[in-house]
Design a protein around this motif. Structure first.
Motif, PDB file in Angstrom:
ATOM      1  N   UNK A 140       6.487  -5.913  -7.993  1.00  0.00           N
ATOM      2  CA  UNK A 140       6.535  -4.657  -8.747  1.00  0.00           C
ATOM      3  C   UNK A 140       6.210  -3.448  -7.874  1.00  0.00           C
ATOM      4  N   UNK A 141       5.812  -3.660  -6.624  1.00  0.00           N
ATOM      5  CA  UNK A 141       5.536  -2.533  -5.750  1.00  0.00           C
ATOM      6  C   UNK A 141       6.829  -1.752  -5.519  1.00  0.00           C
ATOM      7  N   UNK A 142       6.731  -0.428  -5.473  1.00  0.00           N
ATOM      8  CA  UNK A 142       7.933   0.409  -5.346  1.00  0.00           C
ATOM      9  C   UNK A 142       8.837   0.015  -4.184  1.00  0.00           C
ATOM     10  N   UNK A 143       8.280  -0.315  -3.061  1.00  0.00           N
ATOM     11  CA  UNK A 143       9.093  -0.661  -1.900  1.00  0.00           C
ATOM     12  C   UNK A 143       9.990  -1.852  -2.196  1.00  0.00           C
ATOM     13  N   UNK A 144       9.439  -2.896  -2.793  1.00  0.00           N
ATOM     14  CA  UNK A 144      10.216  -4.112  -3.021  1.00  0.00           C
ATOM     15  C   UNK A 144      11.104  -4.028  -4.250  1.00  0.00           C
ATOM     16  N   UNK A 145      10.781  -3.154  -5.179  1.00  0.00           N
ATOM     17  CA  UNK A 145      11.654  -2.960  -6.339  1.00  0.00           C
ATOM     18  C   UNK A 145      13.033  -2.487  -5.886  1.00  0.00           C
ATOM     19  N   UNK A 146      13.060  -1.718  -4.808  1.00  0.00           N
ATOM     20  CA  UNK A 146      14.320  -1.207  -4.287  1.00  0.00           C
ATOM     21  C   UNK A 146      15.233  -2.332  -3.786  1.00  0.00           C
ATOM     22  N   UNK A 147      14.643  -3.473  -3.479  1.00  0.00           N
ATOM     23  CA  UNK A 147      15.402  -4.571  -2.888  1.00  0.00           C
ATOM     24  C   UNK A 147      15.450  -5.795  -3.800  1.00  0.00           C
ATOM     25  N   UNK A 148      15.223  -5.599  -5.098  1.00  0.00           N
ATOM     26  CA  UNK A 148      15.158  -6.731  -6.023  1.00  0.00           C
ATOM     27  C   UNK A 148      16.459  -7.533  -6.061  1.00  0.00           C
ATOM     28  N   UNK A 149      17.566  -6.930  -5.719  1.00  0.00           N
ATOM     29  CA  UNK A 149      18.841  -7.642  -5.717  1.00  0.00           C
ATOM     30  C   UNK A 149      18.872  -8.712  -4.627  1.00  0.00           C
ATOM     31  N   UNK A 150      18.100  -8.513  -3.579  1.00  0.00           N
ATOM     32  CA  UNK A 150      18.068  -9.473  -2.487  1.00  0.00           C
ATOM     33  C   UNK A 150      16.750 -10.248  -2.535  1.00  0.00           C
ATOM     34  N   UNK A 151      16.718 -11.284  -3.365  1.00  0.00           N
ATOM     35  CA  UNK A 151      15.484 -12.054  -3.575  1.00  0.00           C
ATOM     36  C   UNK A 151      15.023 -12.757  -2.312  1.00  0.00           C
ATOM     37  N   UNK A 152      15.956 -13.170  -1.474  1.00  0.00           N
ATOM     38  CA  UNK A 152      15.580 -13.855  -0.243  1.00  0.00           C
ATOM     39  C   UNK A 152      14.807 -12.898   0.669  1.00  0.00           C
ATOM     40  N   UNK A 153      15.292 -11.670   0.798  1.00  0.00           N
ATOM     41  CA  UNK A 153      14.601 -10.657   1.596  1.00  0.00           C
ATOM     42  C   UNK A 153      13.210 -10.384   1.031  1.00  0.00           C
ATOM     43  N   UNK A 154      13.124 -10.165  -0.267  1.00  0.00           N
ATOM     44  CA  UNK A 154      11.834  -9.871  -0.907  1.00  0.00           C
ATOM     45  C   UNK A 154      10.864 -11.035  -0.708  1.00  0.00           C
ATOM     46  N   UNK A 155      11.333 -12.259  -0.908  1.00  0.00           N
ATOM     47  CA  UNK A 155      10.460 -13.425  -0.723  1.00  0.00           C
ATOM     48  C   UNK A 155       9.998 -13.563   0.720  1.00  0.00           C
ATOM     49  N   UNK A 156      10.869 -13.242   1.656  1.00  0.00           N
ATOM     50  CA  UNK A 156      10.498 -13.316   3.075  1.00  0.00           C
ATOM     51  C   UNK A 156       9.388 -12.301   3.391  1.00  0.00           C
ATOM     52  N   UNK A 157       9.511 -11.112   2.843  1.00  0.00           N
ATOM     53  CA  UNK A 157       8.469 -10.095   3.048  1.00  0.00           C
ATOM     54  C   UNK A 157       7.162 -10.553   2.428  1.00  0.00           C
ATOM     55  N   UNK A 158       7.222 -11.029   1.194  1.00  0.00           N
ATOM     56  CA  UNK A 158       6.010 -11.468   0.494  1.00  0.00           C
ATOM     57  C   UNK A 158       5.313 -12.593   1.261  1.00  0.00           C
ATOM     58  N   UNK A 159       6.096 -13.537   1.784  1.00  0.00           N
ATOM     59  CA  UNK A 159       5.510 -14.655   2.542  1.00  0.00           C
ATOM     60  C   UNK A 159       4.763 -14.179   3.774  1.00  0.00           C
ATOM     61  N   UNK A 160       5.174 -13.051   4.324  1.00  0.00           N
ATOM     62  CA  UNK A 160       4.602 -12.588   5.593  1.00  0.00           C
ATOM     63  C   UNK A 160       3.546 -11.494   5.447  1.00  0.00           C
ATOM     64  N   UNK A 161       3.147 -11.195   4.245  1.00  0.00           N
ATOM     65  CA  UNK A 161       2.106 -10.185   4.045  1.00  0.00           C
ATOM     66  C   UNK A 161       0.748 -10.751   4.417  1.00  0.00           C
ATOM     67  N   UNK A 162      -0.091  -9.881   4.923  1.00  0.00           N
ATOM     68  CA  UNK A 162      -1.481 -10.256   5.189  1.00  0.00           C
ATOM     69  C   UNK A 162      -2.329  -9.672   4.069  1.00  0.00           C
ATOM     70  N   UNK A 163      -3.295 -10.433   3.631  1.00  0.00           N
ATOM     71  CA  UNK A 163      -4.190  -9.981   2.578  1.00  0.00           C
ATOM     72  C   UNK A 163      -5.511  -9.567   3.213  1.00  0.00           C
ATOM     73  N   UNK A 164      -6.038  -8.439   2.781  1.00  0.00           N
ATOM     74  CA  UNK A 164      -7.292  -7.951   3.329  1.00  0.00           C
ATOM     75  C   UNK A 164      -8.133  -7.347   2.203  1.00  0.00           C
ATOM     76  N   UNK A 165      -9.424  -7.549   2.291  1.00  0.00           N
ATOM     77  CA  UNK A 165     -10.347  -7.014   1.308  1.00  0.00           C
ATOM     78  C   UNK A 165     -11.192  -5.921   1.965  1.00  0.00           C
ATOM     79  N   UNK A 166     -11.320  -4.801   1.269  1.00  0.00           N
ATOM     80  CA  UNK A 166     -12.135  -3.690   1.754  1.00  0.00           C
ATOM     81  C   UNK A 166     -13.235  -3.402   0.744  1.00  0.00           C
ATOM     82  N   UNK A 167     -14.395  -3.088   1.262  1.00  0.00           N
ATOM     83  CA  UNK A 167     -15.529  -2.703   0.426  1.00  0.00           C
ATOM     84  C   UNK A 167     -15.555  -1.187   0.288  1.00  0.00           C
ATOM     85  N   UNK A 168     -16.265  -0.669  -0.716  1.00  0.00           N
ATOM     86  CA  UNK A 168     -16.361   0.791  -0.845  1.00  0.00           C
ATOM     87  C   UNK A 168     -16.830   1.433   0.465  1.00  0.00           C
TER      88      UNK A 168
END
Length: 144
Positions: free
Chosen positions: A11-39
């Motif tokens: 649902x992020x704006x960047x990936x909504x633009x590419x929803x027609x290409x599910x393979x591309x979106x899934x590839x991006x999602x697979x390669x995201x890094x998750x990070x936690x920040x404190x206040x």
């Protein structure tokens, strides 16, 4: 990354633009890094070279004024920032700091470059999206 979080990321704006290409979106999602920040943790520091984009999955992040004394924009869940780091090699123009506990996904420039080699038709669209979002953020004082 948990599948529910991955679905939410679509649902992020960047990936909504590419929803027609599910393979591309899934590839991006697979390669995201998750990070936690404190206040009060700096996510981006003004003056540093940027090479990634950030998407807020949870929390609140403040975009700071040039003197870093006050927040000039408030970014919440599903907001993104730092996208010009994917397209340029310039220094960051502003700092971003976590206002609350924040879960953020990071897309790195080198990772995106590798993905786009598989999807060359999407490269122009990514650059266009980044340029338009950057221009809009700088022309219109938004409270995101």
């Amino acid at each position: 990354m948990a599948s529910e979080q991955a679905r939410n990321f679509q649902t992020f704006p960047l990936l909504k633009e590419f929803k027609a290409n599910k393979i591309l979106v899934n590839e991006i999602i697979k390669n995201l890094k998750q990070c936690t920040y404190l206040p009060h943790d700096y996510i981006i520091t003004r003056g540093e070279y940027g090479s990634e984009m950030y998407c807020i999955a949870e929390g609140i992040v403040h975009m700071l004024s040039p003197n870093e004394k006050k927040a000039i924009a408030i970014l919440k869940t599903n907001s993104f920032f730092g996208e010009m780091g994917l397209y340029t090699t310039t220094k960051r123009l502003t700092s971003f700091v976590a206002a609350t506990f924040s879960l953020v996904y990071i897309l790195e420039k080198e990772t995106l470059r590798k993905i786009l080699k598989q999807f060359p038709h999407a490269d122009f669209e990514f650059r266009l999206f980044g340029t338009i979002s950057f221009e809009l953020k700088n022309l219109i004082p938004l409270k995101i």
